[in-house]
Structure formats: C-alpha cells, structure tokens
Design a protein around this motif. Structure first.
Motif, PDB file in Angstrom:
ATOM      1  N   THR A  36      -1.352  32.873  -6.942  1.00 37.16           N
ATOM      2  CA  THR A  36      -2.286  32.909  -5.663  1.00 37.16           C
ATOM      3  C   THR A  36      -2.094  34.218  -5.309  1.00 37.16           C
ATOM      4  OG1 THR A  36      -0.800  30.509  -4.927  1.00 37.16           O
ATOM      5  CG2 THR A  36      -2.448  31.915  -3.812  1.00 37.16           C
ATOM      6  N   ASN A  38      -3.417  37.736  -3.757  1.00 37.37           N
ATOM      7  CA  ASN A  38      -3.671  38.014  -2.346  1.00 37.37           C
ATOM      8  C   ASN A  38      -5.259  38.656  -2.769  1.00 37.37           C
ATOM      9  OD1 ASN A  38      -3.771  40.775  -2.283  1.00 37.37           O
ATOM     10  ND2 ASN A  38      -1.654  40.761  -2.406  1.00 37.37           N
ATOM     11  N   GLN A  41      -5.780  42.091  -4.293  1.00 37.61           N
ATOM     12  CA  GLN A  41      -5.380  41.702  -6.447  1.00 37.61           C
ATOM     13  C   GLN A  41      -6.601  41.684  -7.106  1.00 37.61           C
ATOM     14  OE1 GLN A  41      -1.888  39.356  -5.495  1.00 37.61           O
ATOM     15  NE2 GLN A  41      -1.039  40.652  -7.859  1.00 37.61           N
TER      16      GLN A  41
ATOM     17  N   LYS B  78       6.321  32.737   2.665  1.00 40.06           N
ATOM     18  CA  LYS B  78       4.360  33.445   2.593  1.00 40.06           C
ATOM     19  C   LYS B  78       4.583  34.011   3.334  1.00 40.06           C
ATOM     20  CE  LYS B  78       2.503  28.922   0.612  1.00 40.06           C
ATOM     21  NZ  LYS B  78       2.898  27.803   0.427  1.00 40.06           N
ATOM     22  N   LYS B  81       5.385  38.088   3.389  1.00 37.20           N
ATOM     23  CA  LYS B  81       4.315  38.614   2.544  1.00 37.20           C
ATOM     24  C   LYS B  81       2.445  38.748   3.584  1.00 37.20           C
ATOM     25  CE  LYS B  81       3.534  37.020  -2.791  1.00 37.20           C
ATOM     26  NZ  LYS B  81       3.044  36.670  -4.187  1.00 37.20           N
ATOM     27  N   ILE B  82       2.582  38.013   4.176  1.00 37.48           N
ATOM     28  CA  ILE B  82       0.992  38.409   4.625  1.00 37.48           C
ATOM     29  C   ILE B  82       1.587  39.304   5.586  1.00 37.48           C
ATOM     30  CG2 ILE B  82      -0.157  37.484   6.231  1.00 37.48           C
ATOM     31  CD1 ILE B  82      -0.003  34.699   4.665  1.00 37.48           C
ATOM     32  N   LEU B  85       1.076  43.061   3.596  1.00 37.79           N
ATOM     33  CA  LEU B  85      -0.324  42.802   3.409  1.00 37.79           C
ATOM     34  C   LEU B  85      -0.875  43.208   4.490  1.00 37.79           C
ATOM     35  CD1 LEU B  85      -1.974  40.842   1.519  1.00 37.79           C
ATOM     36  CD2 LEU B  85      -1.685  42.820   0.895  1.00 37.79           C
ATOM     37  N   TYR B  90      -4.389  45.572   5.200  1.00 37.61           N
ATOM     38  CA  TYR B  90      -5.709  44.563   4.189  1.00 37.61           C
ATOM     39  C   TYR B  90      -5.012  43.336   4.731  1.00 37.61           C
ATOM     40  CZ  TYR B  90      -5.403  47.851   0.383  1.00 37.61           C
ATOM     41  OH  TYR B  90      -5.876  48.891  -0.636  1.00 37.61           O
ATOM     42  N   LEU B  92      -6.422  39.255   4.363  1.00 42.56           N
ATOM     43  CA  LEU B  92      -6.616  38.454   3.404  1.00 42.56           C
ATOM     44  C   LEU B  92      -8.195  38.062   4.389  1.00 42.56           C
ATOM     45  CD1 LEU B  92      -6.214  37.202   0.901  1.00 42.56           C
ATOM     46  CD2 LEU B  92      -4.842  35.392   2.164  1.00 42.56           C
TER      47      LEU B  92
END
Lengths: 154, 154
Positions: A36, A38, A41, B78, B81-82, B85, B90, B92
């Motif tokens: 998955t 991001n 990526q 998860k 990770k977010i 980011l 960044y 999403l």
DNA sequence: GCAAATTAATGATTTATTCAAG
DNA sequence: CTTGAATAAATCATTAATTTGC
C-alpha cells in the motif's frame, strides 16, 4: 479502422494498459513487499514508470490495490479447498465428543477459570439443531453459517 | 512430574486449535460487534462451537481479547506511519477544510482523484538516468530492471 | 489464416468494514 | 453515538486470450 489500442502514446483508451516493463517492475516491487504505497511512493513510482509509457498515479494506486486483493482471493480459494477436504474427511482435527469430560487442570486463578466448564452459570441450552451445519454441506463458506451466526448474535 | 506435552493423543494438545468453522463463526461475530462477551455469552458461544470441535470457554474469552488487541495494534501501526508522513510535510489527502459549498452532490470523493495529476505533493525528483532502461535493449528481462527496482525499493 | 464469439484477466468504482476521536 | 480516515471486499467494465467455424 480500429483505433489501434497502443498502450503507449494513445490517450483514446478508456483505461490504462500497462507496458510489459511497467508490469515487470510493479510485480517486482510487490514481491519485495510493497503493498500500500503512500502518496509519496506512488508519485515516485509513477514518475519512474512514466519513462516506459503513459501512466498516472491512480493507475499505480489501483494496481497495488487489485494485486493485493487478488492475491488474498487466491489464498482464500486455496483455504476453502482445504476446508472442503477436511469437511469430507470429517476432521483433520481430533473428533472429540463435546460431552467428553474435560477435567482441565486449573492454573491458579485466571479469568478464564470462570468461563471454562465450571458451574458458575447454569448450563446453556443445547443449540437448536436447525442452526447447526448440515453434515452433508460440501463447500462451507461464510454463508453456510449465517443462520447459526444469526442465532448467536441475539 | 511434568505433564509431558504430548502432541500425539487427540485429547491432549497443549493449546486450543480452532477448526476452520469455529474461526469463521468467531470472526463473523466479531464483525457484527461482539468484542467483550460476558460470561453468559461466552457460555453460549462455547456450547455452540463445541459442535465443531473441542473448545472451552477460556478459548472463546481469549480469542476475543486477542482479536481485539491485534486489530488495535494494526491500526496503531498505520496511524504511526501516517503521522510520520505528516511530519515530513507529506499529506496523503488534501486539507479539505473548506470543502466546496456548491459542488453538486457528486458521488463522493474518489481516492484516485488525489493521485492523478494533482499537485497536493511536490513533484517528485526526476528519475536518475542511470536507473532507466537503455532504450535499445531488445529483450528485457527481470534482471534488466534490477537497478531501477532497487532504487525504487528505498 | 482470419475474425466473430466466447472466456479469462485485470483496470476502475462503489460499498462495507474497521478503530478511535469528538 | 456519531463521524473521520483509511482500506479491503465486492462489483462493474473493458481489454486480452482463446476458441470456433469457415
């Protein structure tokens, strides 16, 4: 004359047609654990793959979604097959009558002691037979058990 | 004298091995909202699941404990990770604070919109040339792309 | 060989979940 | 209890592979 669905330059195709190079690279990334990606990526992958042909970020996004999903799907089918075998053979697991004496040793005093076969609660009523899996059912799926699950959900 | 954990006998496995049917039903109950069944519910579930194989109340109790915990664990990873980011500036997804007032009810908010040609992310750096496929290579194989793939795998 | 017809793969959308924040 | 954010499952739709009759 048909529009000659070239996978590279034509913008008239209604959907993305990955080039062999693109597919090869995507599959290799997948094999290495990308599942998955991001946004960053995806941007990176897209930028690089665009060298081999038209591509957008959403194509990369969807490719991984679909590939992952269809991998899982294949696995589930295999498991279903195995379960079918187990069903026919009537157990890869020990048959064990459920009214067998379970004189489980009680480790000292954990929670679960109250939930084992002790008598803190009145014995539950036996499950109604109409909710149990018919023994001749050949391919047990999620749906096979729905009535049973509905009964339990009360 | 220790219990000699024989795995041979059908009645003395050191730990519960749920049958596929049991797992399927437990998962369905979970999906329908069962998280921390009380003693009565556990008794009921146990009684019914024992139709498909050996099971004790504590197995049901622990199954829900573990399933719930592992679900949360997955989600926490998860989220981490977010957040990582977001710290790197960044995102999403776009800010979407004043999310248009008039935009007549389109379907809703397709994912891919953010990955197409939008500028929510800074443009990726151009791919280093040494990683690109030489254009005259005629029979591309897996190995042709290895350096490129290695670069993307970062 | 060659297209029309059929089937299999797979790209793109929608729907249903999940947990936990508000 | 409701909702946000994200994703996985299910589904729809189009392209490719293949079968088939000539």
């Amino acid at each position: 004359m048909s529009p000659a669905p070239s996978s590279r330059s034509s913008s008239s195709s209604s959907r993305w047609c990955p080039t062999p190079e693109q597919v090869m690279i995507l599959e290799e990334l997948y094999k290495r654990g990308v599942r998955t990606p991001n946004a960053s990526q995806i941007q990176k992958i897209t930028a690089h793959l665009s060298y081999y042909g038209n591509i957008q970020g959403k194509n990369v996004f969807y490719w991984f979604q679909n590939h992952k999903a269809r991998d899982r799907q294949k696995l589930r089918k295999k498991l279903a097959k195995i379960q079918q075998l187990q069903q026919q053979n009537y157990s890869l697991y020990p048959p064990l009558h459920h009214h067998h004496h379970h004189h489980h040793q009680t480790h000292f005093f954990p929670f679960h002691h109250y939930f084992s076969n002790s008598n803190y609660l009145p014995p539950p009523p036996p499950p109604p037979h109409e909710y149990l899996l018919p023994s001749h059912s050949q391919v047990p799926t999620y749906y096979t058990y729905l009535p049973f699950i509905n009964y339990l959900s009360l």
